[in-house]
Design a protein around this motif. Structure first.
Motif, PDB file in Angstrom:
ATOM      1  N   PRO A   1       0.820  -1.213   0.000  1.00 21.55           N
ATOM      2  CA  PRO A   1       0.000   0.000   0.000  1.00 21.55           C
ATOM      3  C   PRO A   1       0.857   1.268   0.000  1.00 21.55           C
ATOM      4  O   PRO A   1       1.966   1.291   0.537  1.00 21.55           O
ATOM      5  CB  PRO A   1      -0.789  -0.119   1.309  1.00 21.55           C
ATOM      6  N   LYS A   2       0.307   2.312  -0.583  1.00 23.13           N
ATOM      7  CA  LYS A   2       0.969   3.620  -0.579  1.00 23.13           C
ATOM      8  C   LYS A   2       0.746   4.297   0.770  1.00 23.13           C
ATOM      9  O   LYS A   2      -0.178   3.931   1.507  1.00 23.13           O
ATOM     10  CB  LYS A   2       0.420   4.477  -1.718  1.00 23.13           C
ATOM     11  N   PRO A   3       1.614   5.287   1.092  1.00 27.24           N
ATOM     12  CA  PRO A   3       2.719   5.834   0.296  1.00 27.24           C
ATOM     13  C   PRO A   3       3.945   4.921   0.338  1.00 27.24           C
ATOM     14  O   PRO A   3       4.172   4.227   1.324  1.00 27.24           O
ATOM     15  CB  PRO A   3       3.006   7.173   0.986  1.00 27.24           C
ATOM     16  N   TRP A   4       4.698   4.929  -0.750  1.00 28.78           N
ATOM     17  CA  TRP A   4       5.896   4.111  -0.856  1.00 28.78           C
ATOM     18  C   TRP A   4       7.122   4.913  -0.457  1.00 28.78           C
ATOM     19  O   TRP A   4       7.316   6.038  -0.901  1.00 28.78           O
ATOM     20  CB  TRP A   4       6.070   3.600  -2.288  1.00 28.78           C
ATOM     21  N   LYS A   5       7.963   4.288   0.344  1.00 31.63           N
ATOM     22  CA  LYS A   5       9.227   4.897   0.730  1.00 31.63           C
ATOM     23  C   LYS A   5      10.375   4.157   0.061  1.00 31.63           C
ATOM     24  O   LYS A   5      10.228   2.995  -0.341  1.00 31.63           O
ATOM     25  CB  LYS A   5       9.393   4.861   2.252  1.00 31.63           C
ATOM     26  N   GLU A   6      11.510   4.819  -0.068  1.00 26.73           N
ATOM     27  CA  GLU A   6      12.705   4.192  -0.639  1.00 26.73           C
ATOM     28  C   GLU A   6      13.036   2.920   0.139  1.00 26.73           C
ATOM     29  O   GLU A   6      13.088   2.918   1.365  1.00 26.73           O
ATOM     30  CB  GLU A   6      13.893   5.155  -0.575  1.00 26.73           C
TER      31      GLU A   6
END
Length: 414
Positions: free
Chosen positions: A12-17
């Motif tokens: 699920p979003k939000p995606w982090k590095e």
């Protein structure tokens, strides 16, 4: 009854590095743990372009990594997209056979076709023809893994000349084949083709019994004409999975993730999507509101058997499915934002307190089933229209790529 773990690789979003890297490696660690604990299967999907719902677009790579790190657990394509637009049938046969060799015969091949416009449209697949395309390809994949050489094929959706498709799989004649099933109609199709049914729908024991009665009724009838070179008479059903001695904690850990899974599955079919920009997790949270505590409060006395709860709840859930005729339960523990540590704790608790009871009676049940079905399977294989192998004289010569070199004229004159 046998048990499996199941991976969509949801993110699920939000995606982090680094999130995708973490997701893949945590899933792999869970498969390794499941192998050590005695689980029977690890199933990995193939989906394309489905933001948040599934980042598992190359299951053959994930399963190869799992093969290298495990010893006993069977490695399932649950499923492989077999329509030629996704994967040419020869490439599927080669990939599956290679994985089977590298895993010393632990591969299961589930076949599927995709359902969303994101996938079908991305590969130019007409939705109305996807079933026919997948079954045509799947039958030839089985033939490619068996015939030496493969005689070639002129079909409606793909054609291929005579070639020896290599390598050949470790399991003979080929790995067990399954088909993704989401309703009674697809259960009928799987049974009529002698394929195992991967029931990727959350159904209650009563509905599961209807499915099992339909499936095994067809397996025992003249409707069963095997698509592959064997009959894989099995029903596997997907279940939620979150286990804790405290029922409220099991729900707190797992309910939200599984609710998101259902929401996302429906949204991919019923809602418009902007690739790379749609935020399903955010939309889900807006619609859901803060319901987790309400669900927990409603379950304080007893909980509906659905795979979330205490070991006692799980035991009742599985016994009901076993009595309904389900052969394997596949636990979908990685969903939404379910946490890796909680998943591992659930797997360990299940293996310690629930699994042994079902393993104790497995051998006798499977032996009785095999003996009951043996004459029906033998009859079904006699009904199959087998691809005729080529004699040595019939195998065509493939012309050289370049003309033969001219004989040195000087030597010729001599």
């Amino acid at each position: 009854m046998r048990f499996g773990v199941f991976y969509e690789l949801q993110l699920p979003k939000p995606w982090k590095e680094g999130d995708e890297h973490r997701l893949f490696h945590e899933a792999l660690d869970q498969v390794v743990l499941a192998d050590k604990l005695g689980f029977d299967y690890a199933w990995e999907v193939e989906h394309h372009f489905l933001d948040e719902y599934s980042h598992s677009s190359a299951p053959e790579v994930f399963l190869a990594c799992a093969a290298a790190k495990t010893e006993n657990i069977r490695l399932g394509h649950g499923i492989r997209q077999v329509i030629p637009n996704y994967n040419h049938p020869a490439r599927t046969a080669e990939s599956v056979a290679t994985l089977d060799l590298m895993s010393s015969g632990r591969v299961q091949l589930g076949i599927g076709e995709g359902a969303t416009r994101l996938e079908l449209g991305g590969f130019g697949i007409p939705a109305k023809e996807k079933r026919a395309m997948s079954l045509e390809a799947a039958e030839q994949i089985a033939n490619m893994m068996v015939h030496d050489p493969y005689p070639g094929f002129e079909g409606k959706y793909f054609s291929m000349p005579c070639r020896n498709v290599l390598p050949k799989p470790y399991q003979k004649p080929h790995p067990p084949m399954w088909m993704a099933c989401t309703n009674r109609d697809t259960i009928r199709v799987a049974a009529s083709l002698g394929l195992g049914a991967l029931a990727f729908s959350f159904v209650d024991p009563e509905e599961a019994k209807h499915w099992a009665d339909i499936y095994y009724g067809i397996i025992k009838s003249e409707e069963c004409v095997p698509l592959g070179h064997t009959v894989n008479a099995n029903i596997a059903l997907v279940s939620n999975f979150s286990l804790h001695h405290d029922r409220a904690e099991a729900i707190r850990r797992g309910h939200e993730g599984f609710e998101f899974f259902g929401y996302a599955l429906a949204a991919l079919v019923t809602q418009d999507c902007k690739p790379g920009r749609t935020d399903m997790w955010g939309d889900y949270l807006k619609q859901r509101g803060n319901r987790t505590e309400e669900v927990i409060e409603a379950a304080t006395g007893s909980v509906e058997a659905n795979g979330i709860g205490t070991p006692e709840d799980m035991r009742a859930h599985l016994k009901a499915l076993q009595e309904a005729g389900v052969d394997q339960v596949i636990f979908m523990q990685q969903a939404g934002r379910n946490q890796h540590a909680h998943i591992c704790e659930s797997l360990e608790l299940f293996a310690a307190e629930v699994m042994p009871e079902f393993q104790a009676e497995r051998a006798a049940r499977e032996q009785a089933k095999q003996e009951e079905l043996a004459p029906y399977i033998e009859a079904a294989l006699k009904r199959k229209n087998w691809m005729k192998p080529l004699s040595d004289e019939e195998i065509p010569i493939v012309p050289a790529a370049v003309p033969r070199p001219m004989v040195n004229q000087t030597k010729a004159a001599e």
